[in-house]
Design a protein around this motif. Structure first.
Motif, PDB file in Angstrom:
ATOM      1  N   GLU A   1       0.808  -1.210   0.000  1.00  0.00           N
ATOM      2  CA  GLU A   1       0.000   0.000   0.000  1.00  0.00           C
ATOM      3  C   GLU A   1       0.849   1.271   0.000  1.00  0.00           C
ATOM      4  OE1 GLU A   1      -3.605   1.633  -0.600  1.00  0.00           O
ATOM      5  OE2 GLU A   1      -3.253  -0.517  -0.315  1.00  0.00           O
ATOM      6  N   ASP A   2       1.956   1.246   0.761  1.00  0.00           N
ATOM      7  CA  ASP A   2       2.759   2.459   0.892  1.00  0.00           C
ATOM      8  C   ASP A   2       3.564   2.791  -0.362  1.00  0.00           C
ATOM      9  OD1 ASP A   2       4.417   0.235   1.235  1.00  0.00           O
ATOM     10  OD2 ASP A   2       5.869   1.406   2.399  1.00  0.00           O
TER      11      ASP A   2
ATOM     12  N   LYS B   1       2.263   2.641  -3.529  1.00  0.00           N
ATOM     13  CA  LYS B   1       1.375   3.015  -4.634  1.00  0.00           C
ATOM     14  C   LYS B   1       1.430   4.493  -4.988  1.00  0.00           C
ATOM     15  CE  LYS B   1      -1.867  -0.723  -3.626  1.00  0.00           C
ATOM     16  NZ  LYS B   1      -3.247  -1.076  -3.197  1.00  0.00           N
TER      17      LYS B   1
END
Length: 554
Positions: free
Chosen positions: A426-427, A429
């Motif tokens: 997630e970090d 993206k």
């Protein structure tokens, strides 16, 4: 009555050529091509002469394309196809032969691999732009263009890369390679010229224009003589001071002396002003075997001459417009490219190959678009996937996964995660490209892109660069607002080890380089082991300039 002999026939032939030939001597920037195009437009097309009756032959494709473009602009009613005789000499002869052409890039590499001259493990083969050049085969081609025995030309070379046995072996292997497939033999450009002399009867035409006439070889002039037999008017244009292709057998004396005609000299350069003109003449004084032809500087310009001992001294932001960074040989050109990259400069070579990998740049742009919530197309996704590690498996990089996908389909980050194997934490993206594109992306290339984006921005990198870095020979006939000339050489081109005639020829190369400039010339001087002594010309120029400036105030 004078008896008819072969000698008398040749004299009559030369007299006939003289009466129908005009020889135009055009120093740098004096408008040779413009003058020739005006002849085509005003004297022939304007009077109803069919374009097919006009042949415009030049040494380079660029010169031919420029002439064709300017002619079509003046007469837009014609089509490009109607100017089919606007060609290089090789293409002019190509129409008469059906064999496949020996491709310099693909065939030379194949030949070198087949003869084990280079190995399949050679790292140069990874470079898509790599072209194999063989010294012995270059001398062989030179001998053919000079119409002389290869061994004689070999013996006269002051620098020899191969011994005589290897030289002859390579020639034999090369000729055998071209004929290795009897059903599909290959012919090279020199084969075409040789065969045209013996096999082709060229059709009659109204006018032949030969541009850059100083660059043609004795073999090529033999074809030109044959074309001229059925031509009513001939125009030759060139400048023997810029005859820099002697290494390939070119002989400017055919233009200046052997081919008869009435002489016209263009005496006004429109390219550069007094300072560049004066500096260039310091070099031209050492070209002692040329035809004397004075010409004037552009009265509306002055120009600048600067000298540096380090690349870092040059303030490129101070000078506007286009640039040529030039060197005598490819080895030194590569050094210029490395220096330019270290300074974060954006450039290309003269063929338009940019200073960065286009696929890497596509991946950078595509990932940047994805992080901004935009969609990208298949080609861009494939570029990103080539440099990203975070995929569910390697199959998503393969062509078979993408072959049935539309070229115009749109993919956003969410769709790539759900359907196309993207597996990013997630970090990551929203992180910039340099933190995500970590697969097969060399750190030094990343740093170069970071420098480029900081200096220029994305929009500029999508356009053609203003800097071209290449050899002097590659830009002959072109011009740039600013010219940077590096005086370093290699052993084969070192000025100090050359004889008198070879030094004159090297002076021609440097004179050609300097006279590409419109506004400024920048000399990057290095007292290397091998170099061209342009420093003495610069000092002479400075002394004369100081004397001239003082005289004006007396």
């Amino acid at each position: 009555m004078m008896p008819i002999t072969q000698e008398n026939l040749e004299i009559r032939k030369l007299k006939n050529i003289y009466h129908k030939t005009i020889k135009i001597y055009g120093p740098p920037g004096t408008g040779k091509t413009t003058t020739l195009v005006e002849k085509v437009v005003r004297k022939y097309l304007a009077k109803g002469i069919d374009p097919e009756q006009i042949a415009f032959i030049s040494f380079t494709n660029k010169a031919v394309n420029t002439a064709r473009k300017r002619t079509l602009e003046a007469f837009p009613k014609f089509s490009d196809k109607q100017f089919s005789r606007f060609q290089t000499l090789h293409k002019y002869c190509r129409r008469y032969f059906n064999e496949n052409i020996f491709d310099i890039k693909e065939c030379m590499i194949d030949f070198a691999l087949e003869e084990t001259i280079i190995k399949h493990t050679d790292k140069r083969l990874d470079d898509e732009g790599f072209v194999y050049k063989d010294w012995s085969l270059s001398i062989y081609d030179k001998s053919r263009n000079m119409m002389r025995p290869p061994i004689d030309v070999y013996k006269e070379e002051s620098y020899k890369e191969d011994n005589i046995d290897l030289f002859l072996k390579k020639i034999s292997a090369y000729e055998a390679y071209k004929k290795s497939n009897p059903q599909n033999p290959l012919i090279d450009f020199t084969d075409m010229i040789e065969r045209a002399i013996d096999e082709i009867t060229f059709p009659p035409i109204q006018v032949l224009i030969l541009d850059e006439a100083q660059d043609f070889t004795p073999l090529q002039w033999s074809v030109i003589y044959k074309i001229v037999e059925n031509v009513k008017r001939v125009y030759l244009a060139g400048d023997d001071d810029q005859a820099i292709y002697k290494w390939n057998g070119a002989d400017p004396k055919y233009f200046t002396t052997y081919f008869p005609g009435r002489k016209v000299v263009l005496r006004q350069t429109y390219r550069f002003g007094s300072n560049i003109h004066s500096f260039s003449q310091m070099i031209r004084k050492d070209i002692t075997d040329s035809i004397e032809k004075e010409f004037r500087a552009n009265p509306n310009k002055t120009g600048q001459i600067k000298r540096y001992l380090s690349f870092k001294e040059i303030n490129f932001t101070k000078y506007h417009g286009s640039w040529f960074f030039l060197a005598r040989v490819n080895k030194v050109v590569n050094q210029l490219r490395m220096m330019a990259k270290q300074e974060g400069l954006y450039f290309s070579d003269n063929k338009g190959n940019k200073s960065f990998n286009e696929n890497e740049w596509l991946a950078i742009r595509a990932w940047t678009a994805l992080t901004k919530g935009k969609s990208i197309q298949k080609k861009e996704v494939q570029a990103v996937y080539k440099y990203i590690r975070e995929l569910k498996d390697a199959s998503f990089r393969e062509d078979y996964f993408w072959k049935d996908q539309s070229e115009y389909a749109e993919y956003n980050l969410e769709y790539l995660e759900k359907e196309c194997g993207l597996d990013l934490p997630e970090d990551m993206k929203t992180k910039p490209w340099m933190h995500v594109l970590n697969r097969n992306f060399i750190p030094s290339r990343k740093l170069y892109f970071i420098s480029l984006l900081k200096r220029y921005g994305q929009k500029t990198l999508d356009q053609s660069p203003k800097i071209i870095i290449d050899t002097i020979h590659s830009v002959k006939g072109d011009e740039a607002d600013n010219v940077l000339l590096f005086n370093k050489c290699d052993y084969a081109s070192d000025y100090n080890r050359k004889n008198k005639q070879e030094r004159i020829d090297e002076n021609r190369v440097m004179y050609t380089a300097i006279t590409r400039a419109v506004d400024s010339v920048h000399i990057l001087y290095a007292k290397d082991r091998y170099y061209y002594p342009i420093g003495k010309h610069y000092l002479t120029y400075q002394q004369e300039k100081i004397y001239h400036d003082r005289s004006k105030h007396i």
